[in-house]
Design a protein around this motif. Structure first.
Motif, PDB file in Angstrom:
ATOM      1  N   GLU A 161     -12.836  12.542   3.360  1.00 22.71           N
ATOM      2  CA  GLU A 161     -14.031  12.165   4.482  1.00 22.71           C
ATOM      3  C   GLU A 161     -15.157  13.186   4.376  1.00 22.71           C
ATOM      4  O   GLU A 161     -14.600  14.346   4.881  1.00 22.71           O
ATOM      5  CB  GLU A 161     -13.250  11.938   5.781  1.00 22.71           C
ATOM      6  CG  GLU A 161     -12.324  10.974   5.938  1.00 22.71           C
ATOM      7  CD  GLU A 161     -11.631  10.854   7.247  1.00 22.71           C
ATOM      8  OE1 GLU A 161     -11.297   9.674   7.496  1.00 22.71           O
ATOM      9  OE2 GLU A 161     -11.631  11.868   7.939  1.00 22.71           O
ATOM     10  N   ASP A 162     -16.286  12.744   4.206  1.00 28.28           N
ATOM     11  CA  ASP A 162     -17.347  13.591   4.199  1.00 28.28           C
ATOM     12  C   ASP A 162     -18.381  13.225   5.351  1.00 28.28           C
ATOM     13  O   ASP A 162     -18.985  12.392   5.264  1.00 28.28           O
ATOM     14  CB  ASP A 162     -18.270  13.619   2.568  1.00 28.28           C
ATOM     15  CG  ASP A 162     -19.374  14.373   2.823  1.00 28.28           C
ATOM     16  OD1 ASP A 162     -19.654  15.257   3.792  1.00 28.28           O
ATOM     17  OD2 ASP A 162     -19.953  14.899   1.579  1.00 28.28           O
ATOM     18  N   TYR A 163     -18.163  14.223   6.279  1.00 27.30           N
ATOM     19  CA  TYR A 163     -19.116  13.847   7.469  1.00 27.30           C
ATOM     20  C   TYR A 163     -20.329  14.030   7.536  1.00 27.30           C
ATOM     21  O   TYR A 163     -21.148  13.588   8.128  1.00 27.30           O
ATOM     22  CB  TYR A 163     -18.217  14.511   8.758  1.00 27.30           C
ATOM     23  CG  TYR A 163     -17.026  14.011   9.092  1.00 27.30           C
ATOM     24  CD1 TYR A 163     -16.736  12.923  10.032  1.00 27.30           C
ATOM     25  CD2 TYR A 163     -15.903  14.452   8.262  1.00 27.30           C
ATOM     26  CE1 TYR A 163     -15.468  12.262  10.434  1.00 27.30           C
ATOM     27  CE2 TYR A 163     -14.514  13.745   8.805  1.00 27.30           C
ATOM     28  CZ  TYR A 163     -14.607  12.759   9.737  1.00 27.30           C
ATOM     29  OH  TYR A 163     -13.195  12.387  10.251  1.00 27.30           O
ATOM     30  N   GLN A 164     -20.987  14.794   6.445  1.00 29.87           N
ATOM     31  CA  GLN A 164     -22.345  14.897   5.967  1.00 29.87           C
ATOM     32  C   GLN A 164     -22.859  13.769   5.521  1.00 29.87           C
ATOM     33  O   GLN A 164     -24.288  13.436   5.956  1.00 29.87           O
ATOM     34  CB  GLN A 164     -22.379  16.266   5.308  1.00 29.87           C
ATOM     35  CG  GLN A 164     -23.946  16.758   5.412  1.00 29.87           C
ATOM     36  CD  GLN A 164     -23.871  18.277   4.653  1.00 29.87           C
ATOM     37  OE1 GLN A 164     -23.471  18.345   3.627  1.00 29.87           O
ATOM     38  NE2 GLN A 164     -24.318  19.063   5.519  1.00 29.87           N
ATOM     39  N   SER A 165     -22.149  13.141   4.583  1.00 22.30           N
ATOM     40  CA  SER A 165     -22.688  11.953   4.102  1.00 22.30           C
ATOM     41  C   SER A 165     -22.475  10.481   4.969  1.00 22.30           C
ATOM     42  O   SER A 165     -22.619   9.559   4.362  1.00 22.30           O
ATOM     43  CB  SER A 165     -22.455  11.777   2.520  1.00 22.30           C
ATOM     44  OG  SER A 165     -20.978  11.443   2.342  1.00 22.30           O
ATOM     45  N   SER A 166     -21.509  10.611   5.939  1.00 26.59           N
ATOM     46  CA  SER A 166     -20.865   9.676   6.566  1.00 26.59           C
ATOM     47  C   SER A 166     -20.119   8.742   5.689  1.00 26.59           C
ATOM     48  O   SER A 166     -19.959   7.433   5.870  1.00 26.59           O
ATOM     49  CB  SER A 166     -21.860   8.917   7.330  1.00 26.59           C
ATOM     50  OG  SER A 166     -22.422   9.819   8.144  1.00 26.59           O
ATOM     51  N   LYS A 167     -19.455   9.161   4.522  1.00 24.41           N
ATOM     52  CA  LYS A 167     -18.903   8.464   3.519  1.00 24.41           C
ATOM     53  C   LYS A 167     -17.173   8.846   3.627  1.00 24.41           C
ATOM     54  O   LYS A 167     -16.876   9.985   3.683  1.00 24.41           O
ATOM     55  CB  LYS A 167     -19.320   8.291   2.320  1.00 24.41           C
ATOM     56  CG  LYS A 167     -20.652   7.804   2.100  1.00 24.41           C
ATOM     57  CD  LYS A 167     -20.583   6.283   2.401  1.00 24.41           C
ATOM     58  CE  LYS A 167     -22.216   5.808   2.389  1.00 24.41           C
ATOM     59  NZ  LYS A 167     -22.273   4.501   2.648  1.00 24.41           N
ATOM     60  N   ARG A 168     -16.343   7.766   3.469  1.00 27.85           N
ATOM     61  CA  ARG A 168     -14.968   7.942   3.237  1.00 27.85           C
ATOM     62  C   ARG A 168     -14.626   7.485   1.955  1.00 27.85           C
ATOM     63  O   ARG A 168     -14.469   6.130   1.771  1.00 27.85           O
ATOM     64  CB  ARG A 168     -14.040   7.412   4.376  1.00 27.85           C
ATOM     65  CG  ARG A 168     -12.588   7.787   4.376  1.00 27.85           C
ATOM     66  CD  ARG A 168     -11.891   6.577   5.343  1.00 27.85           C
ATOM     67  NE  ARG A 168     -11.958   7.346   6.536  1.00 27.85           N
ATOM     68  CZ  ARG A 168     -12.842   6.742   7.503  1.00 27.85           C
ATOM     69  NH1 ARG A 168     -13.389   5.363   7.270  1.00 27.85           N
ATOM     70  NH2 ARG A 168     -12.955   7.099   8.800  1.00 27.85           N
ATOM     71  N   GLN A 169     -14.024   8.158   0.983  1.00 35.81           N
ATOM     72  CA  GLN A 169     -13.455   7.948  -0.359  1.00 35.81           C
ATOM     73  C   GLN A 169     -12.208   7.503  -0.079  1.00 35.81           C
ATOM     74  O   GLN A 169     -11.444   8.451   0.021  1.00 35.81           O
ATOM     75  CB  GLN A 169     -14.036   8.851  -1.560  1.00 35.81           C
ATOM     76  CG  GLN A 169     -15.766   8.988  -1.560  1.00 35.81           C
ATOM     77  CD  GLN A 169     -15.834  10.162  -2.635  1.00 35.81           C
ATOM     78  OE1 GLN A 169     -15.215  10.309  -3.561  1.00 35.81           O
ATOM     79  NE2 GLN A 169     -17.036  10.859  -2.479  1.00 35.81           N
ATOM     80  N   LEU A 170     -11.575   6.435  -1.057  1.00 39.91           N
ATOM     81  CA  LEU A 170     -10.324   5.971  -0.984  1.00 39.91           C
ATOM     82  C   LEU A 170      -9.898   6.060  -2.432  1.00 39.91           C
ATOM     83  O   LEU A 170     -10.309   5.189  -3.227  1.00 39.91           O
ATOM     84  CB  LEU A 170     -10.080   4.789  -0.638  1.00 39.91           C
ATOM     85  CG  LEU A 170     -10.575   4.693   1.125  1.00 39.91           C
ATOM     86  CD1 LEU A 170     -10.261   3.153   1.494  1.00 39.91           C
ATOM     87  CD2 LEU A 170      -9.722   5.473   1.905  1.00 39.91           C
ATOM     88  N   PRO A 171      -9.414   7.305  -2.914  1.00 41.35           N
ATOM     89  CA  PRO A 171      -9.277   7.517  -4.415  1.00 41.35           C
ATOM     90  C   PRO A 171      -8.389   6.591  -5.094  1.00 41.35           C
ATOM     91  O   PRO A 171      -8.481   5.980  -6.161  1.00 41.35           O
ATOM     92  CB  PRO A 171      -8.727   8.825  -4.733  1.00 41.35           C
ATOM     93  CG  PRO A 171      -9.316   9.573  -3.517  1.00 41.35           C
ATOM     94  CD  PRO A 171      -9.182   8.412  -2.291  1.00 41.35           C
ATOM     95  N   ILE A 172      -7.280   6.035  -4.358  1.00 43.37           N
ATOM     96  CA  ILE A 172      -6.149   5.258  -5.038  1.00 43.37           C
ATOM     97  C   ILE A 172      -6.904   3.606  -5.179  1.00 43.37           C
ATOM     98  O   ILE A 172      -6.667   3.311  -6.389  1.00 43.37           O
ATOM     99  CB  ILE A 172      -4.942   5.117  -4.012  1.00 43.37           C
ATOM    100  CG1 ILE A 172      -4.495   6.525  -3.934  1.00 43.37           C
ATOM    101  CG2 ILE A 172      -4.087   3.979  -4.486  1.00 43.37           C
ATOM    102  CD1 ILE A 172      -3.237   6.468  -2.983  1.00 43.37           C
ATOM    103  N   ASP A 173      -7.661   3.250  -4.325  1.00 46.78           N
ATOM    104  CA  ASP A 173      -8.479   1.895  -4.595  1.00 46.78           C
ATOM    105  C   ASP A 173      -9.525   2.011  -5.191  1.00 46.78           C
ATOM    106  O   ASP A 173     -10.210   1.001  -5.402  1.00 46.78           O
ATOM    107  CB  ASP A 173      -8.481   1.208  -3.058  1.00 46.78           C
ATOM    108  CG  ASP A 173      -7.168   1.160  -2.314  1.00 46.78           C
ATOM    109  OD1 ASP A 173      -6.190   0.979  -3.148  1.00 46.78           O
ATOM    110  OD2 ASP A 173      -7.258   1.223  -1.186  1.00 46.78           O
TER     111      ASP A 173
END
Length: 572
Positions: free
Chosen positions: A490-502
């Motif tokens: 979760e990068d709150y500066q870019s407002s993005k949540r990456q889900l590496p498994i999917d």
């Protein structure tokens, strides 16, 4: 303009305050101190401003306070209907210059024909929040530097809802403050002028009594008091309200640490007046052993944070963490709530607060809401509930801030102190200490354990190192920690949540902030956040296993891996 130019402006100002003029003469012996006092303006940020006392644009003094009030006055007259008549309520704590800054604030407001309500003696921060709502003012100002060292003071701004100003509103206030070019020539009226014109009203016990009436509403059950209590206000503002709040529900076995009962701007009996630090409880623990106390409670100087210590199996006292006390209070609150309250109930915590709270709330069928770090975001959420069926039940953050009744919109150590004593009494009637009650929660939900590491990196080089750490973590994110796979970044500066498994990505709906959080398997997590008020980067950790020793070992492993990574970045 160089700092020397700014200094010259001050030294040539013929109406300069006499005390500041003397201090300026003393500073002239040290060019480094002079430069630090004048090289920049004291930052007015999203929560107001805080700094060392003294002469200069980078210090807390009557002129920098006047500048802040001038900006706030311009903002509320432009954005709040009937701001002049609604006025602003002002409270202050036990620090040096607090009362003087409160009066200066009223004098600037008076020059704008804005009424000021000023408490006649020191009061806690939560009472200021309550007073904004009770008096229906346009804004509130609290003169405090919380638990900073004695040489500091500060200026916190509250909106007409009684909460700390949210980000968008704060940005507009900051813009107005920054428009004030000359802090030395802000218009003020004399105290006598504004008193005679009805623009200064001194506030007495009326607000206290109204608050204490509301405080009764957080009581969950009325049982005979069996707990023996030791209380220390750590030289701050909580003494009267905590004792009255406990007395009105029958809790009269309270032993006050006398040496720490009186307000003292030097906080002379402690290294730091911060209940988060165990040394602040030394005198309370000593007294607790003498009187065989069941619970020790300690509030910070402005009474928005509460620390609690309880007896362990050996008869010693253990200081609970903010996460532990918050989880206990949450469980006690929800277990004594009715079905209607639970159906629409909402629990609010910050993203760096234990996930045990979520597990407890889920057990009672209550929704959990995450916010960014800072109680302003919890207060902002409570405001939103007024327009729908949702009901606020409890909120807390790991840094010893709690709220039970929404008649206050900031963390409230008075509420928390009364609730903690009632909770300790409840568990005592069940034959358990609070530590045993906590073990029951762990057995029921899992052994959640948290950690915090703060790394201080001062000066320009330190700021660059903190930036380098955050940049490296973003560019080269962790894939696993402590043998656990990372499941979300979760990068709150870019407002993005990456889900590496999917290999997918989601939006984060919270405001942007320079924070990185890694979610791991088995409900573990790590979060990195530069401090907004100090030259620090903070690393927060959370783990969960089915065994206390396993949780301790896992937490240690993750912390060690993170520390090694950060050290490599710093020394690269």
């Amino acid at each position: 303009m160089t700092w020397q130019d700014t200094l010259k402006k001050w030294t040539s100002f013929t109406a300069l305050d006499e005390d500041l003029e003397k201090q300026l003469d003393e500073l002239s012996k040290s060019e480094n101190e002079l430069e630090d006092s004048f090289y920049t303006n004291l930052t007015f940020g999203t929560g107001g401003m805080r700094g060392m006392l003294g002469p200069g644009t980078n210090r807390m003094n009557i002129y920098t306070v006047r500048k802040a009030v001038e900006g706030l006055a311009n903002y509320i007259t432009q954005h709040i209907d009937h701001a002049h008549n609604k006025g602003v309520v002002i409270a202050y704590d036990s620090r040096y210059m607090s009362q003087e800054f409160a009066v200066e604030t009223a004098r600037v407001l008076g020059a704008h024909n804005i009424k000021a309500y000023v408490f006649e003696s020191l009061r806690p921060t939560p009472l200021l929040s309550f007073a904004v709502r009770y008096l229906n003012t346009a804004s509130g100002i609290m003169i405090t530097a919380s638990h900073n060292p004695p040489e500091y003071n500060g200026f916190k701004v509250y909106n007409e809802d009684g909460g700390q100003v949210p980000l968008k509103e704060a940005a507009s206030i900051i813009e107005e403050v920054n428009k004030v070019e000359d802090e030395l020539n802000v218009s003020v009226k004399s105290k006598e002028e504004i008193e005679s014109a009805g623009l200064l009203e001194w506030v007495g016990e009326t607000v206290d009594k109204a608050y204490l009436q509301e405080l009764k509403t957080i009581q969950k059950q009325a049982e005979e008091n069996t707990v023996n209590i030791v209380f220390t206000p750590l030289h701050g503002t909580a003494h009267d309200l905590v004792l009255k709040g406990l007395a009105q529900i029958g809790y009269d076995h309270v032993h006050v640490v006398k040496e720490q009962a009186k307000p003292d701007p030097e906080f002379s009996t402690v290294q730091s007046p911060n209940p988060e630090e165990h040394q602040a409880f030394e005198m309370a623990i000593e007294q607790g052993k003498k009187v065989d106390a069941d619970i020790l409670i300690g509030t910070d100087p402005d009474a928005d944070r509460l620390g609690v210590a309880v007896k362990d199996g050996d008869g010693s006292y253990q200081v609970l963490t903010g996460n532990q006390l918050g989880s206990l209070l949450l469980d006690y609150t929800l277990s004594h709530s009715n079905d209607k309250e639970l159906k629409n109930g909402q629990f609010i915590k910050t993203i760096v607060t234990t996930e045990l709270g979520r597990a407890i709330a889920s057990h009672y069928g209550v929704d959990t809401i995450n916010t960014l770090t800072g109680f302003k975001f919890i207060g902002e959420k409570i405001k939103q509930f007024e327009s729908d069926e949702r009901q606020f039940l409890f909120g807390y953050e790991e840094s010893y801030g709690y709220l039970i009744g929404d008649f206050v919109r900031d963390k409230d150590a008075v509420q928390a102190a009364v609730a903690a004593c009632e909770m300790a009494n409840y568990w005592k009637t069940k034959g358990k200490t609070l530590l045993e009650a906590l073990d029951t929660l762990y057995e029921q939900h899992g052994y959640y354990l948290e950690g915090l590491k703060s790394l201080t990196l001062k000066g320009k080089d330190g700021a660059e190192q903190i930036a380098a750490i955050m940049e490296d973590i973003r560019k080269n994110p962790f894939t696993q920690l402590g043998g656990l796979q990372v499941t979300a970044i979760e990068d709150y500066q870019s407002s993005k949540r990456q889900l590496p498994i999917d290999a997918t990505e989601e939006d984060i709906t919270l405001p942007k902030e320079n924070v990185m959080k890694f979610l791991l398997e088995n409900d573990a997590w790590v979060c990195f956040r530069p401090s907004g008020t100090e030259p620090k980067i903070k690393s927060y950790f959370g783990v969960k296993t089915d065994d206390a020793n396993q949780s301790k070992a896992l937490l240690q492993n993750i912390q060690t891996e993170v520390e090694e990574r950060i050290n490599k970045i710093i020394h690269a």
